[in-house]
Structure formats: structure tokens, C-alpha cells
Scaffold this motif. Sequence first.
Motif, PDB file in Angstrom:
ATOM      1  N   UNK A 155      15.919  33.699  40.424  1.00  0.00           N
ATOM      2  CA  UNK A 155      16.730  34.918  40.364  1.00  0.00           C
ATOM      3  C   UNK A 155      18.165  34.595  39.951  1.00  0.00           C
ATOM      4  N   UNK A 156      18.747  33.559  40.569  1.00  0.00           N
ATOM      5  CA  UNK A 156      20.102  33.148  40.188  1.00  0.00           C
ATOM      6  C   UNK A 156      20.145  32.759  38.712  1.00  0.00           C
ATOM      7  N   UNK A 157      19.150  32.009  38.300  1.00  0.00           N
ATOM      8  CA  UNK A 157      19.093  31.529  36.918  1.00  0.00           C
ATOM      9  C   UNK A 157      19.078  32.703  35.936  1.00  0.00           C
ATOM     10  N   UNK A 158      18.316  33.718  36.255  1.00  0.00           N
ATOM     11  CA  UNK A 158      18.253  34.913  35.408  1.00  0.00           C
ATOM     12  C   UNK A 158      19.615  35.599  35.333  1.00  0.00           C
ATOM     13  N   UNK A 159      20.242  35.789  36.494  1.00  0.00           N
ATOM     14  CA  UNK A 159      21.521  36.494  36.548  1.00  0.00           C
ATOM     15  C   UNK A 159      22.647  35.711  35.870  1.00  0.00           C
ATOM     16  N   UNK A 160      22.673  34.404  36.084  1.00  0.00           N
ATOM     17  CA  UNK A 160      23.767  33.582  35.567  1.00  0.00           C
ATOM     18  C   UNK A 160      23.820  33.559  34.042  1.00  0.00           C
ATOM     19  N   UNK A 161      22.730  33.912  33.401  1.00  0.00           N
ATOM     20  CA  UNK A 161      22.710  33.953  31.930  1.00  0.00           C
ATOM     21  C   UNK A 161      23.162  35.297  31.381  1.00  0.00           C
ATOM     22  N   UNK A 162      23.324  36.290  32.266  1.00  0.00           N
ATOM     23  CA  UNK A 162      23.672  37.638  31.842  1.00  0.00           C
ATOM     24  C   UNK A 162      25.194  37.809  31.784  1.00  0.00           C
ATOM     25  N   UNK A 163      25.676  38.334  30.665  1.00  0.00           N
ATOM     26  CA  UNK A 163      27.117  38.515  30.485  1.00  0.00           C
ATOM     27  C   UNK A 163      27.727  39.431  31.540  1.00  0.00           C
ATOM     28  N   UNK A 164      27.013  40.510  31.894  1.00  0.00           N
ATOM     29  CA  UNK A 164      27.568  41.436  32.875  1.00  0.00           C
ATOM     30  C   UNK A 164      27.689  40.785  34.250  1.00  0.00           C
ATOM     31  N   UNK A 165      26.758  39.902  34.590  1.00  0.00           N
ATOM     32  CA  UNK A 165      26.852  39.205  35.880  1.00  0.00           C
ATOM     33  C   UNK A 165      27.969  38.171  35.847  1.00  0.00           C
ATOM     34  N   UNK A 166      28.133  37.499  34.739  1.00  0.00           N
ATOM     35  CA  UNK A 166      29.242  36.555  34.595  1.00  0.00           C
ATOM     36  C   UNK A 166      30.581  37.266  34.773  1.00  0.00           C
ATOM     37  N   UNK A 167      30.662  38.489  34.252  1.00  0.00           N
ATOM     38  CA  UNK A 167      31.890  39.274  34.413  1.00  0.00           C
ATOM     39  C   UNK A 167      32.071  39.724  35.859  1.00  0.00           C
ATOM     40  N   UNK A 168      30.968  39.986  36.547  1.00  0.00           N
ATOM     41  CA  UNK A 168      31.052  40.344  37.976  1.00  0.00           C
ATOM     42  C   UNK A 168      31.607  39.187  38.777  1.00  0.00           C
ATOM     43  N   UNK A 169      31.149  37.999  38.466  1.00  0.00           N
ATOM     44  CA  UNK A 169      31.665  36.801  39.138  1.00  0.00           C
ATOM     45  C   UNK A 169      33.157  36.662  38.866  1.00  0.00           C
ATOM     46  N   UNK A 170      33.539  36.807  37.596  1.00  0.00           N
ATOM     47  CA  UNK A 170      34.942  36.677  37.205  1.00  0.00           C
ATOM     48  C   UNK A 170      35.818  37.709  37.905  1.00  0.00           C
ATOM     49  N   UNK A 171      35.330  38.933  37.987  1.00  0.00           N
ATOM     50  CA  UNK A 171      36.078  40.006  38.642  1.00  0.00           C
ATOM     51  C   UNK A 171      36.232  39.735  40.134  1.00  0.00           C
ATOM     52  N   UNK A 172      35.167  39.259  40.766  1.00  0.00           N
ATOM     53  CA  UNK A 172      35.206  38.949  42.188  1.00  0.00           C
ATOM     54  C   UNK A 172      36.214  37.840  42.481  1.00  0.00           C
ATOM     55  N   UNK A 173      36.199  36.804  41.654  1.00  0.00           N
ATOM     56  CA  UNK A 173      37.138  35.690  41.830  1.00  0.00           C
ATOM     57  C   UNK A 173      38.570  36.172  41.636  1.00  0.00           C
ATOM     58  N   UNK A 174      38.792  36.973  40.608  1.00  0.00           N
ATOM     59  CA  UNK A 174      40.140  37.471  40.315  1.00  0.00           C
ATOM     60  C   UNK A 174      40.689  38.304  41.463  1.00  0.00           C
ATOM     61  N   UNK A 175      39.881  39.189  42.001  1.00  0.00           N
ATOM     62  CA  UNK A 175      40.328  40.013  43.133  1.00  0.00           C
ATOM     63  C   UNK A 175      40.639  39.153  44.352  1.00  0.00           C
ATOM     64  N   UNK A 176      39.861  38.098  44.535  1.00  0.00           N
ATOM     65  CA  UNK A 176      40.114  37.183  45.645  1.00  0.00           C
ATOM     66  C   UNK A 176      41.431  36.434  45.434  1.00  0.00           C
ATOM     67  N   UNK A 177      41.705  36.038  44.205  1.00  0.00           N
ATOM     68  CA  UNK A 177      42.955  35.329  43.897  1.00  0.00           C
ATOM     69  C   UNK A 177      44.154  36.238  44.134  1.00  0.00           C
ATOM     70  N   UNK A 178      44.038  37.503  43.762  1.00  0.00           N
ATOM     71  CA  UNK A 178      45.110  38.471  44.017  1.00  0.00           C
ATOM     72  C   UNK A 178      45.373  38.578  45.517  1.00  0.00           C
ATOM     73  N   UNK A 179      44.307  38.700  46.291  1.00  0.00           N
ATOM     74  CA  UNK A 179      44.455  38.790  47.750  1.00  0.00           C
ATOM     75  C   UNK A 179      45.070  37.511  48.310  1.00  0.00           C
ATOM     76  N   UNK A 180      44.670  36.372  47.774  1.00  0.00           N
ATOM     77  CA  UNK A 180      45.208  35.098  48.238  1.00  0.00           C
ATOM     78  C   UNK A 180      46.717  35.032  48.036  1.00  0.00           C
ATOM     79  N   UNK A 181      47.183  35.359  46.847  1.00  0.00           N
ATOM     80  CA  UNK A 181      48.620  35.299  46.579  1.00  0.00           C
ATOM     81  C   UNK A 181      49.383  36.335  47.399  1.00  0.00           C
ATOM     82  N   UNK A 182      48.790  37.506  47.606  1.00  0.00           N
ATOM     83  CA  UNK A 182      49.417  38.524  48.458  1.00  0.00           C
ATOM     84  C   UNK A 182      49.575  38.001  49.877  1.00  0.00           C
ATOM     85  N   UNK A 183      48.551  37.317  50.367  1.00  0.00           N
ATOM     86  CA  UNK A 183      48.580  36.745  51.720  1.00  0.00           C
ATOM     87  C   UNK A 183      49.632  35.657  51.827  1.00  0.00           C
TER      88      UNK A 183
END
Length: 233
Positions: free
Chosen positions: A194-222
Amino acid sequence: MRTWKILFLIVSFGILFSLFLFYPKVSAITEELPLFGRVIFVDAGHGGRDSGAIYGKLLEKNINLEIAKALEETLISKGAIVYMTREEDEDLSSKWDERKKRGDLYRRLLMYKKHNAELYLSIHLNAGETGGKGAEVLYHPINSKNKELGTILMKHFKNDLKTRRVLKKTDLYMYRNTTIPGVLIECGFLSNANDRYLLQKEDYQKRIASSITNAVIEFFDTVNLKENQEKTN
């Protein structure tokens, strides 16, 4: 004395007018570009002779780079200054390095220092663990902020990617020798169907990127909040 008062009033009015004129714009920039001016390194793990994990014709190094590029784009959209350790399929070691893998990792460390990075995000994939699936974060306690960054990332991964993994420590060479804040991000298991299938999908890669970015924003705010509290105490 009257002349001094008039000059004082003129200067004060000028300062107040400037604040009134520019403050909304500054506030808007802060809201729209919460990472404005932050220097962040995105490290696409492996590359060149080092493929990382392999499943059939799928190579970890290639998926790492795709996710890293998606992350670069998302971070830049929030105002960050982003550097990449690699933007193509390459090994960063020198022809003079007897230990190619160590040479590759060492040069990544040098890049962080050269550009005075405030944060690094090392993108990798997991493999091999029986039943292993989902994204996770690993940190080294060389920097006291690493655990906090990892905790925030895992919170976002649980919400956005529905992972059940937990934050872990690592003692790998690059992470125990990098003093700026940063973590190792394992975006999923190449060995899980299942991971292998998702990791090849562009939309899932963007979901990962978005999740990381939001976490980085929260980190710097903290971090900013804590620093401001320390200044007022």
C-alpha cells in the motif's frame, strides 16, 4: 523650545504614519509567507551509485528526489529560502574518497554549513521491517530542538497521513554530526504494497510535502514563542 516641540511632533507623526502605512502589509506577508526568509535544506537521500532501498525496478533514491522536489516547491510557496543537497541522480562523494558513502554524507554536512541553514529535512524511505508501514520521523539529540521538531512532524503525519508509527532516535553518521535542527523523515515503506503504491503517486507526494511544511511552520512558531517568552522573563 517651541521649535523643538514642533520638530518632535513632525517626527512622531511621520513614524506613526509609516507604521499605519506599512504594518498591514507586513502582517499580510507574515500570514501569507509564514516561512519568509527561513533558510531550509531539503536533503533527498541517496543518489548516484547509492540506490537506497530497492523493490523490483523501484529505487528509493528516485522517489526520495520526487518528494524532495515537491517539498521544495511547497516550502518556497510559504516564503522559505530552500537549498537542495541534490536536484538530480548524483552521488556527492569525491573521486578521492576511499569511503564513498561517508564522503557523500560529509559533503551534505558541508553544504548545510556553507549556506548557514536554519533547518534540514532529510527525505528517505523505509524497507524490510515485517509488517512495517507508514511514515515516521527519527532524530538525534545533538540539538535540543530536534525532538520537538520530530514530535510536531509526527503529530501532522498522524493527522494527515494516518500513520501509526512513533518518533524514534537515530545514531546514524549524518544526524549525529549535524548541529543545526533537523530530522530524518522516512516517508513510508517501499516493502509495503500500500505504501509503495501511494509513494509513487504525485498527489500523495504533495500530501507528504504539505504535511511537512505545515509542521515546519508550527515548529518555527513554537521556537519564536519560546524565544520571546525568554526575553520577557
